[in-house]
Motif scaffolding. Structure first.
Motif, short mmCIF file in Angstrom:
data_model
loop_
_atom_site.label_atom_id
_atom_site.label_comp_id
_atom_site.label_asym_id
_atom_site.label_seq_id
_atom_site.Cartn_x
_atom_site.Cartn_y
_atom_site.Cartn_z
N GLY A 49 5.28 20.88 25.07
CA GLY A 49 6.25 21.97 25.80
C GLY A 49 6.67 21.25 27.22
N PRO A 50 7.57 22.27 27.79
CA PRO A 50 8.30 21.86 28.98
C PRO A 50 7.25 21.70 30.03
N SER A 51 7.63 20.71 31.31
CA SER A 51 6.72 20.72 32.34
C SER A 51 6.52 21.89 32.92
N GLY A 52 5.46 22.34 33.28
CA GLY A 52 5.17 23.73 34.04
C GLY A 52 4.69 24.68 33.10
N SER A 53 4.78 24.59 31.68
CA SER A 53 4.63 25.43 30.76
C SER A 53 2.86 25.81 30.69
N GLY A 54 2.10 25.13 31.36
CA GLY A 54 0.57 25.46 31.26
C GLY A 54 -0.12 24.64 30.52
N LYS A 55 0.50 23.56 29.99
CA LYS A 55 -0.36 22.59 29.15
C LYS A 55 -1.58 22.04 29.77
N SER A 56 -1.48 21.52 30.95
CA SER A 56 -2.59 20.88 31.44
C SER A 56 -3.63 22.04 31.99
N THR A 57 -3.31 23.03 32.55
CA THR A 57 -4.07 24.14 32.77
C THR A 57 -4.79 24.54 31.59
N LEU A 58 -4.26 24.98 30.46
CA LEU A 58 -4.98 25.07 29.42
C LEU A 58 -6.03 24.11 29.15
N LEU A 65 -12.74 22.80 34.27
CA LEU A 65 -12.30 22.31 35.45
C LEU A 65 -11.49 23.33 36.25
N GLU A 66 -10.74 24.03 35.45
CA GLU A 66 -10.18 25.28 36.12
C GLU A 66 -10.91 26.71 35.54
N LEU A 67 -11.06 27.56 36.25
CA LEU A 67 -11.88 28.79 35.99
C LEU A 67 -10.87 29.70 35.44
N THR A 208 0.82 16.09 25.04
CA THR A 208 1.64 14.69 24.94
C THR A 208 3.19 15.15 24.70
N HIS A 209 4.02 14.12 25.17
CA HIS A 209 5.42 14.20 25.09
C HIS A 209 5.82 13.06 24.05
N GLU A 210 4.94 12.33 23.66
CA GLU A 210 5.15 11.60 22.40
C GLU A 210 5.26 12.26 21.00
N ARG A 272 5.99 20.97 41.26
CA ARG A 272 5.07 21.93 40.58
C ARG A 272 3.83 20.93 40.60
N HIS A 273 3.66 19.72 40.41
CA HIS A 273 2.43 19.14 40.51
C HIS A 273 1.70 18.99 41.86
N GLU A 274 2.47 19.02 43.03
CA GLU A 274 1.68 18.95 44.19
C GLU A 274 1.51 20.50 44.60
N THR A 285 9.15 32.11 40.00
CA THR A 285 8.23 31.30 39.79
C THR A 285 8.84 30.04 39.18
N PRO A 286 8.28 28.80 39.42
CA PRO A 286 8.90 27.67 38.78
C PRO A 286 8.75 27.59 37.37
N ILE A 287 7.73 28.43 36.72
CA ILE A 287 7.46 28.34 35.26
C ILE A 287 8.81 29.12 34.50
N LEU A 288 9.19 30.17 35.32
CA LEU A 288 10.32 31.09 34.85
C LEU A 288 11.49 30.51 34.94
N1 LIG Z 1 -4.09 23.90 41.28
C1 LIG Z 1 -2.90 24.82 41.07
N2 LIG Z 1 -2.56 25.56 42.17
C2 LIG Z 1 -1.45 26.31 42.24
N3 LIG Z 1 -0.78 26.17 41.30
C3 LIG Z 1 -1.02 25.30 40.15
C4 LIG Z 1 -2.20 24.49 40.16
N4 LIG Z 1 -2.12 23.83 39.04
C5 LIG Z 1 -1.10 24.19 38.23
N5 LIG Z 1 -0.37 25.11 39.19
C6 LIG Z 1 0.87 25.47 38.38
O1 LIG Z 1 0.83 25.99 37.09
C7 LIG Z 1 2.16 25.68 36.40
C8 LIG Z 1 1.71 25.14 35.14
O2 LIG Z 1 0.97 23.65 35.50
P1 LIG Z 1 0.58 22.64 34.35
O3 LIG Z 1 0.26 21.52 35.26
O4 LIG Z 1 -0.48 23.53 33.52
O5 LIG Z 1 1.83 22.49 33.61
P2 LIG Z 1 2.16 21.26 32.56
O6 LIG Z 1 2.56 22.23 31.28
O7 LIG Z 1 1.07 20.55 32.35
O8 LIG Z 1 3.37 20.39 32.78
P3 LIG Z 1 3.54 18.98 33.00
O9 LIG Z 1 4.21 18.78 31.94
O10 LIG Z 1 4.62 18.63 34.02
O11 LIG Z 1 2.29 18.13 33.32
C9 LIG Z 1 3.02 24.88 37.20
O12 LIG Z 1 4.22 25.95 37.76
C10 LIG Z 1 2.18 24.47 38.44
O13 LIG Z 1 2.71 24.56 39.59
#
Ligand SMILES: Nc1ncnc2c1ncn2[C@@H]1O[C@H](COP(=O)(O)OP(=O)(O)OP(=O)(O)O)[C@@H](O)[C@H]1O
Ligand SMILES: [Mg+2]
Lengths: 303, 275
Positions: A49-58, A65-67, A208-210, A272-274, A285-288
């Motif tokens: 999925g695209p950057s910022g779509s929430g993959k890492s958060t999931l 690591l995230e509540l 992954t992006h691979e 987004r990453h910072e 919002t960046p994700i939208l």
């Molecule tokens: N600790 C945080 N505090 C505030 N916003 C956050 C935090 N972590 C992630 N976000 C926001 O959540 C959204 C999704 O982030 P996430 O890292 O899950 O995306 P991603 O799909 O993994 O993107 P990428 O491919 O760039 O890694 C982004 O808009 C990001 O700015």
């Protein structure tokens, strides 16, 4: 959403990760808007999925690591989102591999692989070292146990990180863009270790992006955008014959070799990453925000 | 480049930065020369020596007493450093705690001891037995000095250590937690070792400052055996009605501080190279 997941725990032993209606907000921004899926034993699931779509958060919600803001997550049929759960114990059963490796720089490769087994699992040093060495050998670094992370290449560091996670003898493994911070020529070694791991029957959830890797190794591909699962299914269906326009747009960008990330996209990626607010001031919002959906290829190595 | 040619006449009047720096250097050397000349002209060498470096007093100052005082200074400093390091680490962790009470307590402590002159803290400490009759700190007088000096040192060190902890990338803690390490274990095994590596140079600086601050403990009312360098120098200076012992005592501090300064330089250079 092609599959409708049940909304209550299945109780099936094979269902190693169960996610029900997971929501996660950072302040006002809702990053995950109701994710439900079940990952079964031995399954390899790639999340794209695209950057910022929430993959890492999931992924980070899965091992807490995230509540999560709401929703329930079951690991090996124990609810990790339950306030009474022993999250640390459940975490020992899931290995996690990070984009930035996160090896412990003050410990050797071998010590990186033994510090948690010795201190958390209370294994004796010799047992832990034998196991660590076995895993280092598996990732092709059996002779580099004495090296400190700084003495290893990025690809070697990431392989040590995989060996470190495996040294806990986890039941499942989570990977968050394990090759995104690597120079292109180092990606192959890491992917082949992951391929080997998948063959051995490990349950894997891989962001992954691979795409080639996902196509070859994944049993199932989940495409996420804007905090929801847009489409999921076998790789040949999702990557080979996507049903949704958003999936097609994304894949066109990622698979098109002539597509070059523009600087603007890189900035949005970095912002987004910072966790910085979107700087373009469009109030969204960046994700939208349209046009921020960079594939994130080339966006690695931020630190 | 074309602009330079056009401005050529104006540039002639202005001095180039290199020429300016050269002139500035010449002026500084000239000033230094004038001062040395004045010193030689007006200072009475013999008078100077008899006030600051009287040979017979030097001989009497340098002896077992001085060694004892040097040792005491070292013991006070190192003990206080250890107390400061332990308490400072606890305070730093409290400052970073997710529990608000911890943060408030640590902040109050740190701001209090950083804001109040150390000598006043020591004076108050000297009077503690009056306030709490029956109170006795073990290992007197060393225990008292360690605690008094350590309490103040902890406040400064806490801020240094906190900065070090915050300089450890967040991913380190996450990696440790992801393998099931509880927060305390992850902090102890993964975060703190890296944090201390980062703050080793500034902590060594604290040690240098502490060495000098140990001269303030005289207000605790120490007896002969427990004299540290400054107190020892003052006593002899009074005895001989001459400043020489204080000069010697002062120079003796350099025996401790100069190697430490050198060490800090080397560590900082190494850290720069590693980056
Ligand atoms: N600790 C945080 N505090 C505030 N916003 C956050 C935090 N972590 C992630 N976000 C926001 O959540 C959204 C999704 O982030 P996430 O890292 O899950 O995306 P991603 O799909 O993994 O993107 P990428 O491919 O760039 O890694 C982004 O808009 C990001 O700015
Ligand atoms: Mg990510």
């Amino acid at each position: 959403m092609s599959t409708v997941a049940p909304t209550v725990p299945t109780g099936l032993r094979e269902d190693e990760i169960q996610i029900y209606d997971l929501h996660k907000s950072f302040g006002q921004i809702e990053v995950l808007k109701g994710i439900s899926t079940i990952i079964r034993r031995g399954e390899v699931v790639c999340v794209i999925g695209p950057s910022g779509s929430g993959k890492s958060t999931l992924l980070r919600c899965v091992n807490l690591l995230e509540l999560p803001t709401s929703g329930r997550i079951f690991i090996l049929n124990q609810e990790i989102t339950d306030p009474d759960a022993f999250a640390d114990e459940l975490r020992t059963k899931m290995g996690m591999v990070f984009q930035q490796f996160n090896l412990f720089p003050h410990l050797t490769a071998l010590q990186n692989c033994t510090v948690a087994p010795i201190n958390v699992l209370k294994r004796d040093k010799a047992t832990a070292e034998t196991n660590a060495l076995k895993n280092l050998t598996m990732v092709g670094l059996g002779d580099r146990g004495d090296a400190y992370p700084a003495q290893l290449s990025g690809g070697q560091q990431q392989r040590v990180a995989i060996a470190r996670a495996l040294s806990m003898d986890p039941e499942l493994m989570l990977f968050d863009e394990p090759t995104s911070a690597l120079d292109p020529e180092l990606v192959g070694d890491v992917l082949s270790v992951m391929r080997q791991l998948a063959k051995s029957g490990m349950t894997m959830m891989v962001v992954t992006h691979e795409m080639a890797f996902a196509r070859e190794v994944a049993d199932r591909v989940i495409f996420m955008d804007g905090g929801v699962i847009v489409e999921e299914g076998p790789p040949d269906a999702v990557i080979g014959n996507p049903q949704h326009e958003r999936t097609r747009t994304f894949l066109r960008r990622v698979l098109d070799p002539t597509h070059v990330d523009t600087g603007a996209e890189d900035d949005a990626y970095a912002a987004r990453h910072e966790g910085l607010p979107d700087k373009d001031g469009d109030g969204r919002t960046p994700i939208l925000g349209e046009g921020h959906h960079s594939a994130g290829l080339g966006g690695g190595g931020l630190f | 480049m074309t602009a330079t040619t056009a401005d050529a006449p104006a540039a002639k009047k202005r001095l180039s930065p290199r020429k300016r720096a050269q002139r500035f250097r010449i002026v500084q050397y000239a000033l230094l020369g004038v001062f040395v000349l004045l010193a030689v002209l007006f200072a009475d060498g013999r008078q100077l020596v008899s006030v600051f470096f009287r040979p017979d007093v030097i001989i009497k100052t340098i002896g077992p007493g001085l060694a004892r005082a040097l040792l005491n200074t070292l013991i006070y400093t190192i003990g206080a450093f250890i107390v400061g390091l332990l308490l400072g680490t606890v305070l730093a962790l409290m400052r970073l705690s997710s529990v608000a009470v911890n943060r408030v307590l640590a902040t109050v402590y740190i701001e209090f001891f950083r804001g109040v002159p150390a000598i006043i803290v020591f004076m108050a400490f000297g009077l503690l037995p009056l306030a709490f009759p029956g109170l006795s700190i073990p290992l007197d007088p060393y225990g008292t000095v360690w605690v008094a000096l350590g309490l103040v040192a902890a406040a400064y060190m806490a801020e240094t250590i906190r900065a070090g902890i915050q300089a450890v990338p967040k991913g380190q803690l996450e990696a440790a937690r992801s393998m099931g390490m509880p927060l305390g274990m992850a902090t102890q095994k993964i975060v703190l070792p890296q944090a201390f590596r980062i703050v080793l140079p500034p902590l060594t600086n604290e040690l240098i400052l502490l060495t000098k601050d140990s001269s303030l403990v005289f207000v605790l009312g120490l007896t002969g055996e427990a004299y540290e360098l400054t107190k020892y120098g003052r006593e002899l200076a009074t005895t001989y009605a001459n400043l020489t012992p204080l000069v010697i005592a002062g120079l003796t501090y350099l025996v401790i501080t100069l190697p430490l300064t050198f060490l800090v330089r080397r560590m900082e250079a190494q850290a720069r190279k590693a980056r």
